[in-house]
Design an enzyme around this catalytic site. Structure first.
Site, PDB file in Angstrom:
ATOM      1  N   LYS A 129       0.843  -1.194   0.000  1.00  0.00           N
ATOM      2  CA  LYS A 129       0.000   0.000   0.000  1.00  0.00           C
ATOM      3  C   LYS A 129       0.881   1.248   0.000  1.00  0.00           C
ATOM      4  O   LYS A 129       1.705   1.443   0.889  1.00  0.00           O
ATOM      5  CB  LYS A 129      -0.924   0.004   1.225  1.00  0.00           C
ATOM      6  CG  LYS A 129      -2.018  -1.050   1.130  1.00  0.00           C
ATOM      7  CD  LYS A 129      -2.905  -0.833  -0.083  1.00  0.00           C
ATOM      8  CE  LYS A 129      -4.006  -1.887  -0.170  1.00  0.00           C
ATOM      9  NZ  LYS A 129      -4.699  -1.871  -1.464  1.00  0.00           N
TER      10      LYS A 129
ATOM     11  N   LYS B  21     -13.845  -5.388  -8.516  1.00  0.00           N
ATOM     12  CA  LYS B  21     -14.417  -5.692  -7.199  1.00  0.00           C
ATOM     13  C   LYS B  21     -15.924  -5.877  -7.366  1.00  0.00           C
ATOM     14  O   LYS B  21     -16.620  -4.982  -7.874  1.00  0.00           O
ATOM     15  CB  LYS B  21     -14.108  -4.571  -6.206  1.00  0.00           C
ATOM     16  CG  LYS B  21     -12.647  -4.572  -5.741  1.00  0.00           C
ATOM     17  CD  LYS B  21     -12.466  -3.670  -4.545  1.00  0.00           C
ATOM     18  CE  LYS B  21     -11.132  -3.873  -3.854  1.00  0.00           C
ATOM     19  NZ  LYS B  21      -9.968  -3.359  -4.563  1.00  0.00           N
TER      20      LYS B  21
HETATM   21  C1  0XW Z   1      -7.249  -5.039  -0.373  1.00  0.00           C
HETATM   22  N1  0XW Z   1      -8.667  -4.826  -0.510  1.00  0.00           N
HETATM   23  C2  0XW Z   1      -9.214  -5.775  -1.456  1.00  0.00           C
HETATM   24  C3  0XW Z   1      -9.324  -5.007   0.812  1.00  0.00           C
HETATM   25  C4  0XW Z   1     -10.058  -3.780   1.162  1.00  0.00           C
HETATM   26  O1  0XW Z   1     -11.404  -3.847   0.875  1.00  0.00           O
HETATM   27  C5  0XW Z   1      -9.455  -2.720   0.309  1.00  0.00           C
HETATM   28  C6  0XW Z   1      -9.048  -3.448  -0.910  1.00  0.00           C
HETATM   29  C7  0XW Z   1      -8.000  -2.712  -1.657  1.00  0.00           C
HETATM   30  O2  0XW Z   1      -7.884  -2.954  -2.878  1.00  0.00           O
HETATM   31  O3  0XW Z   1      -7.280  -1.891  -1.075  1.00  0.00           O
HETATM   32 MG    MG Z   2      -6.386  -2.195  -5.525  1.00  0.00          MG
END
Ligand code: 0XW
Ligand code: MG
Length: 360
Positions: free
Chosen positions: A164, A264
């Site tokens: 991240k 998603k």
């Molecule tokens: C890693 N994730 C799939 C989990 C959380 O919902 C946020 C998301 C992301 O892509 O950051």
């Molecule tokens: Mg992502």
């Protein structure tokens, strides 16, 4: 056969690895919406959707619950084996709000597949193989702690990591360098900013990490900024938060911005709409990740079926949310092993849910 009853349940799902930090904000777990659609013969289909607090997606738990309660009566009396027609009815009753519709749509697909007696992956085109590679996210903390976490995940069998970033670009450079140095070269790293950078932050980050091997994921929120970065950066780029509709995917592909798409399910509105974008992404030659914003076992089963029915050569990876949280909501999901997610056997989602476990 028709749908005779519909229920919404709630499950609070604390994270097993402590708070999850993204774009500088922390969340302790998922607040999940679980939908059950029951057919006249007693067969029940299950769906699950959970946002990450209110800051991650354009969704938050209270609104999702209110929206689902409003839509559930629409499903009563509809065919139990026609999930796309059920989606039409939801879209007629409510404009937009894909996160509200997602768990209902998922339950409708599970129900149809259970009644037809086939795995959900069969309705989505058929499974290719039996397992899907997993990734783990390393939340944004200091570089050394992130490097240690990365090593821990590799020890636990994960072979793909998402780092991240999306905060101060120079601190993010240190994060990437620390994680890259801490894990073997053949562990793919995704630098995922979750759209958190301004254009100038992203340009500084990519400039200072030219020598590192990684994929870039959703650097900025705005499409024009991401297109600028893609034109100036040699790394492969995938979009996630920026892909909501088929049109988003087509633009990003036509402009040469993406080599892969992260879809998603709750952001797009369920199994049916995600399947459409997935199939187009596959035919455009993109690498595909199908995952979700949150959930536990039911949600993990759904992502397994969606990923298994995506051709192996075009799969990137997915998440095992059932291992991210301390509570399960179904049995029958095989354990993950060697950084891989396996699909359950049986019809529909292939898992078994006991509604008595839900207290809300
Ligand atoms: C890693 N994730 C799939 C989990 C959380 O919902 C946020 C998301 C992301 O892509 O950051
Ligand atoms: Mg992502």
């Amino acid at each position: 056969m028709k749908i005779k009853s519909a229920h919404l349940y709630r499950q609070v799902q604390p994270f097993s690895d402590g708070p999850y930090i993204c774009r500088g904000q922390a969340e302790e777990g998922f607040d999940s919406c679980i939908v059950a659609l029951e057919a006249e013969d007693g067969t029940v289909g299950w769906g699950e959707a959970a946002p990450l607090g209110a800051f991650y997606a354009e969704a938050f738990p209270e609104a999702m619950r209110a929206g689902i309660e409003r839509l559930l009566p629409v499903t009563i009396g509809l065919s139990a084996t026609a999930p796309a027609r059920l989606a039409d009815a939801l879209n007629h009753a409510m404009l937009g709000q894909p996160s509200v519709k997602s768990a209902i749509d998922m339950a409708a697909w599970d129900l149809a597949a259970r009644i037809m007696g086939c795995p959900l992956s069969d309705l989505l085109g058929g499974a290719d193989g039996t397992s899907v590679p997993l990734y783990r996210s390393i939340g944004q903390t200091d570089p050394d702690a992130m490097a240690r976490k990365a090593q821990d995940y590799v020890k636990r069998g994960y072979r793909r990591l998402q780092v991240k970033v999306g905060a101060d670009p120079l601190e993010d450079v240190a994060r990437m360098q620390a994680v890259r140095a801490a894990v073997p070269d053949d562990v793919p790293l995704y630098a995922d900013a979750n759209g958190g950078w301004l254009l100038e932050d992203a340009l500084r980050f990519v400039d200072r990490t030219r020598d590192l091997d990684y994929w870039l994921e959703q650097p900025c929120m705005g499409y024009a900024d991401n297109r600028t970065i893609a034109r100036r950066c040699a790394k492969p780029m995938v979009l996630d938060e920026g892909l909501v509709t088929l049109e988003d995917l087509l633009h990003a592909h036509q402009d040469g911005v993406i080599s892969g798409a992260t879809l998603k399910i709750a952001r797009i509105g369920g199994i049916g709409p995600t399947r459409l974008i997935r199939d187009v992404a596959v035919s455009l030659g993109l690498k595909v990740t199908i995952e979700d914003t949150g959930g536990s076992t039911i949600n993990t089963a759904a992502t397994a079926h969606m990923m298994l029915s995506t051709p192996t050569a075009q799969r990137a990876h997915t998440v095992d949310f059932m291992n991210w949280v301390t509570v399960q909501n179904a049995t029958g999901m095989p354990e993950t092993a060697d950084g891989k997610l396996f699909g359950p056997s049986g019809s529909g989602l292939g898992i078994c849910v006991d509604p008595d476990i839900f207290t809300d």
